[in-house]
Design an enzyme around this catalytic site. Structure first.
Site, PDB file in Angstrom:
ATOM      1  N   THR A  23       0.869  -1.179   0.000  1.00 56.67           N
ATOM      2  CA  THR A  23       0.000   0.000   0.000  1.00 56.67           C
ATOM      3  C   THR A  23       0.903   1.226   0.000  1.00 56.67           C
ATOM      4  OG1 THR A  23      -0.071   0.204   2.416  1.00 56.67           O
ATOM      5  CG2 THR A  23      -1.719  -1.242   1.406  1.00 56.67           C
ATOM      6  N   ALA A  71       3.244  -1.068   4.639  1.00 60.95           N
ATOM      7  CA  ALA A  71       2.498   0.119   5.076  1.00 60.95           C
ATOM      8  C   ALA A  71       3.524   1.259   5.163  1.00 60.95           C
ATOM      9  CB  ALA A  71       1.852  -0.128   6.423  1.00 60.95           C
ATOM     10  N   VAL A 105       7.602  -2.162   6.852  1.00 59.07           N
ATOM     11  CA  VAL A 105       7.476  -0.702   6.907  1.00 59.07           C
ATOM     12  C   VAL A 105       8.084  -0.122   5.631  1.00 59.07           C
ATOM     13  CG1 VAL A 105       8.191   1.388   8.118  1.00 59.07           C
ATOM     14  CG2 VAL A 105       7.517  -0.643   9.430  1.00 59.07           C
ATOM     15  N   LYS A 106       7.292   0.728   4.973  1.00 59.85           N
ATOM     16  CA  LYS A 106       7.746   1.301   3.702  1.00 59.85           C
ATOM     17  C   LYS A 106       8.288   2.707   3.967  1.00 59.85           C
ATOM     18  CE  LYS A 106       5.739   0.945  -0.925  1.00 59.85           C
ATOM     19  NZ  LYS A 106       4.455   0.984  -1.625  1.00 59.85           N
ATOM     20  N   VAL A 107       9.501   2.944   3.511  1.00 59.49           N
ATOM     21  CA  VAL A 107      10.108   4.269   3.707  1.00 59.49           C
ATOM     22  C   VAL A 107      10.593   4.784   2.358  1.00 59.49           C
ATOM     23  CG1 VAL A 107      10.868   3.668   6.053  1.00 59.49           C
ATOM     24  CG2 VAL A 107      12.469   3.407   4.148  1.00 59.49           C
TER      25      VAL A 107
END
Ligand code: G3P
Length: 217
Positions: free
Chosen positions: A27, A56, A82-84
């Site tokens: 997402t 996310a 975790v998307k960074v």
């Protein structure tokens, strides 16, 4: 090649998952906006539905806040990645969170050097955006081939997650190059099943079958 679904729409994820097509979900803030759902709530639902990684994305721009957001997102479920963003602060966040055992997906990657940095910072996934490169007349798939070669040259474990996929050709090319994952919009996954000769062949069979006057059921 693993298939992730690039959406926050629960119905699409559930339908494709029931067919065994979903190895994970990605997402981003735009997809959350499109879904009209609360990020924590919808992400929790997706994680309950899917065994594989669910990305996310943080929205802070400085490392300190990104890390805090990342830790909060990671608490949703064990399968959160975790998307960074691929910024200097994003790389710092990647290094910190991976040291804590959290999966990290470094996104908005547009060059081989960026991908090299993400691997060195310990990223679980690197997300090069092929469609957006194509949009500016740069061959997105060439970037995937470059990253594949660089990661193989040095044995980096970071998985290449092809993102911003817009067409079935992007999927074929990703698999040919040896990408680890393709994150694909639901509509493109459904298009993978289509072929003009399948439609034509089926039409022919149906015409001939009608002439037999038979029924199976
Ligand atoms: O995974 C990233 C993807 O959602 C971006 O796709 O089509 O907005 O470039 P697009």
């Amino acid at each position: 090649m693993k298939f992730f679904v690039d959406t926050a729409e629960i119905d699409d994820i559930a339908e494709l998952n029931a067919l065994g097509m979903v190895d994970g979900v990605t997402t981003n803030p735009s997809l959350i906006m499109k879904s009209g759902r609360d990020i924590l709530e919808v992400t929790r639902e997706i994680c309950a539905l899917i065994d594989g990684p669910v990305s996310a994305e943080v929205v802070a721009l400085n490392a300190e806040d990104m890390i805090a957001e990342g830790r909060k997102l990671a608490q949703i479920a064990d399968n959160i990645a975790v998307k960074v963003p691929l910024t200097w602060d994003g790389l710092k966040t990647c290094k910190t969170l991976t040291a804590e055992g959290i999966m990290v997906n470094v996104t908005l990657c547009f060059s081989a050097n960026q991908a090299l940095l993400a691997a060195k910072a310990g990223a679980t996934f690197i997300s090069p955006f092929v469609g957006r490169l194509d949009d500016i007349n740069v061959d997105g798939m060439e970037l995937i081939a470059e990253i594949r070669q660089i990661y193989d040259n040095y044995g980096f474990d970071t998985q290449i997650l092809v993102a911003s996929i817009r067409s079935v050709e992007h999927v074929t090319q990703s698999a040919l190059i040896g990408a680890d994952v393709a994150t694909i919009p639901p509509a493109v996954i459904r298009k993978l099943a289509g072929h003009v000769l399948t439609d034509k062949g089926l039409e022919g069979f149906m015409k001939d079958w009608a002439k037999t006057g038979q029924k199976i059921l």
